[in-house]
Design an enzyme around this catalytic site. Structure first.
Site, PDB file in Angstrom:
ATOM      1  CG  ASP A   6       3.171   2.296   7.820  1.00  0.00           C
ATOM      2  OD1 ASP A   6       2.081   2.274   7.232  1.00  0.00           O
ATOM      3  OD2 ASP A   6       4.191   1.719   7.372  1.00  0.00           O
ATOM      4  CB  SER A   7       0.968  -1.636   8.366  1.00  0.00           C
ATOM      5  OG  SER A   7       1.797  -1.400   7.246  1.00  0.00           O
ATOM      6  CE1 TYR A  38      -2.208  -2.706  10.475  1.00  0.00           C
ATOM      7  CE2 TYR A  38      -2.448  -0.385   9.928  1.00  0.00           C
ATOM      8  CZ  TYR A  38      -2.248  -1.373  10.869  1.00  0.00           C
ATOM      9  OH  TYR A  38      -2.094  -1.019  12.185  1.00  0.00           O
ATOM     10  CG  ASN A  70      -1.007   6.192   1.113  1.00  0.00           C
ATOM     11  OD1 ASN A  70       0.165   6.107   1.478  1.00  0.00           O
ATOM     12  ND2 ASN A  70      -1.421   7.160   0.339  1.00  0.00           N
ATOM     13  CB  THR A  71      -3.754   0.774   3.940  1.00  0.00           C
ATOM     14  OG1 THR A  71      -2.817   0.604   2.883  1.00  0.00           O
ATOM     15  CG2 THR A  71      -4.819  -0.289   3.858  1.00  0.00           C
ATOM     16  CB  THR A 201       4.096   5.359   3.741  1.00  0.00           C
ATOM     17  OG1 THR A 201       3.573   4.283   4.539  1.00  0.00           O
ATOM     18  CG2 THR A 201       3.096   6.491   3.690  1.00  0.00           C
ATOM     19  CG  HIS A 202       5.766  -0.293   3.489  1.00  0.00           C
ATOM     20  ND1 HIS A 202       4.625   0.045   4.180  1.00  0.00           N
ATOM     21  CD2 HIS A 202       6.473  -1.128   4.299  1.00  0.00           C
ATOM     22  CE1 HIS A 202       4.636  -0.572   5.359  1.00  0.00           C
ATOM     23  NE2 HIS A 202       5.744  -1.294   5.459  1.00  0.00           N
TER      24      HIS A 202
HETATM   25  N1  DGL Z   1       2.436   1.664   4.386  1.00  0.00           N
HETATM   26  C1  DGL Z   1       1.073   1.391   4.213  1.00  0.00           C
HETATM   27  C2  DGL Z   1       0.352   2.253   3.239  1.00  0.00           C
HETATM   28  O1  DGL Z   1       0.769   3.382   3.057  1.00  0.00           O
HETATM   29  C3  DGL Z   1       0.535   0.027   4.473  1.00  0.00           C
HETATM   30  C4  DGL Z   1       1.021  -1.087   3.633  1.00  0.00           C
HETATM   31  C5  DGL Z   1       0.454  -2.389   4.134  1.00  0.00           C
HETATM   32  O2  DGL Z   1       0.582  -2.668   5.320  1.00  0.00           O
HETATM   33  O3  DGL Z   1      -0.148  -3.114   3.317  1.00  0.00           O
HETATM   34  O4  DGL Z   1      -0.627   1.896   2.669  1.00  0.00           O
END
Ligand code: DGL
Length: 268
Positions: A6-7, A38, A70-71, A201-202
């Site tokens: 993940d990011s 991200y 997700n991103t 996911t955050h």
């Molecule tokens: N956890 C990430 C997601 O599901 C990325 C959030 C991010 O880095 O902006 O999109």
């Protein structure tokens, strides 16, 4: 071994669901927190990070990779599958050679997608809210799922402004966290949403704050448990070796491109 990335620490919300189903398996988790968030980054940048991270996870022994973001899924999963998973693709010759030194001749990728379909089945008000990053909301992949499935249901969207920063700093409760979350959540509630999809996911790490604002009558959908079940199905179908011994606890190797202190604390 299962690779997850993940990011940042957000993908741990997916890891904890996978771990409930496969407690004896070993995991390697990579948080690209030097490049987090991200959400607003160019697609090409995310693809290039996803490629490098996947190569590194495969090098550590991952047989399957969960893109717990997700991103990154929206931006990069088709490229990752074309480059690492398709044994017929001539453009991947070099990479296939590298993979053939390991245990598998191709790597499978499991991604995240905002759970719009279950939300549509659940809403009684006819309004579904989606909270996600800007990158996810503008991605073709998300828009396609939204447009084919919403029918008479209204889908309202909002970026979770500042949510990722709260989670990355470990600030999961308190007045400031509530103020930040409310600013993005209230417009969805004002639009009449009774079911809200967490499309990043955050965000599940802010569940207590989210529920404090929405109350109990609003459904909050975290897709991680469904993704974990899907992973198990894929593992069985593909015959990927995983450790199943009951009573035994697998290891997690937490890795980060930046400061790993929050990751280590949350992974524990
Ligand atoms: N956890 C990430 C997601 O599901 C990325 C959030 C991010 O880095 O902006 O999109």
């Amino acid at each position: 071994m299962i690779g997850i990335f993940d990011s940042g620490v957000g993908g741990l919300s997916v890891y904890r669901e996978i771990r409930k189903l496969l407690p004896a398996e070993d995991y390697v988790y990579f948080a690209d927190n030097a490049n987090c968030p991200y959400g607003e980054k160019p697609v090409d940048f995310i693809i290039s990070r996803a490629r490098e991270i996947s190569e590194m996870l495969i090098g550590k022994g991952a047989d399957i990779i969960v893109v717990a973001c997700n991103t990154a899924t929206a931006a990069a999963i088709s490229t990752l599958r074309a480059e690492f998973s398709d044994p017929e693709n001539p453009a991947t010759g070099e990479r296939m050679l590298r993979l053939s030194n390991g245990s598998r001749d191709h790597i499978l990728f499991i991604g995240m997608e905002p759970a719009i379909k279950p939300a549509i089945a659940m809403t009684r008000s006819g309004v579904v809210g989606v909270l996600a990053t800007a990158g996810t909301l503008k991605a073709e992949k998300y828009r396609h799922t939204r447009d084919i499935s919403h029918g008479k249901i209204r889908v309202v969207e909002h970026v979770g402004e500042g949510f990722v920063e709260l989670v990355e700093s470990g600030e999961l409760h308190g007045d400031h966290a509530e103020e930040v979350v409310k600013a993005s959540l209230q417009p969805l509630l004002d639009a009449g949403a009774d079911t809200i999809v967490l499309g990043c996911t955050h965000y599940p790490f802010l569940m207590d704050v989210i529920k404090k604002i929405t109350g109990q009558s609003v459904n909050i959908i975290d897709p991680a448990p469904a993704v974990a079940r899907h992973l198990i199905d894929v593992i069985k179908e593909e015959g990927i070796p995983v450790k199943n011994d009951s009573g035994c606890h697998g290891n997690i190797i937490p890795m980060a491109s930046g400061d790993d202190s929050v990751l280590r604390r949350m992974a524990d």
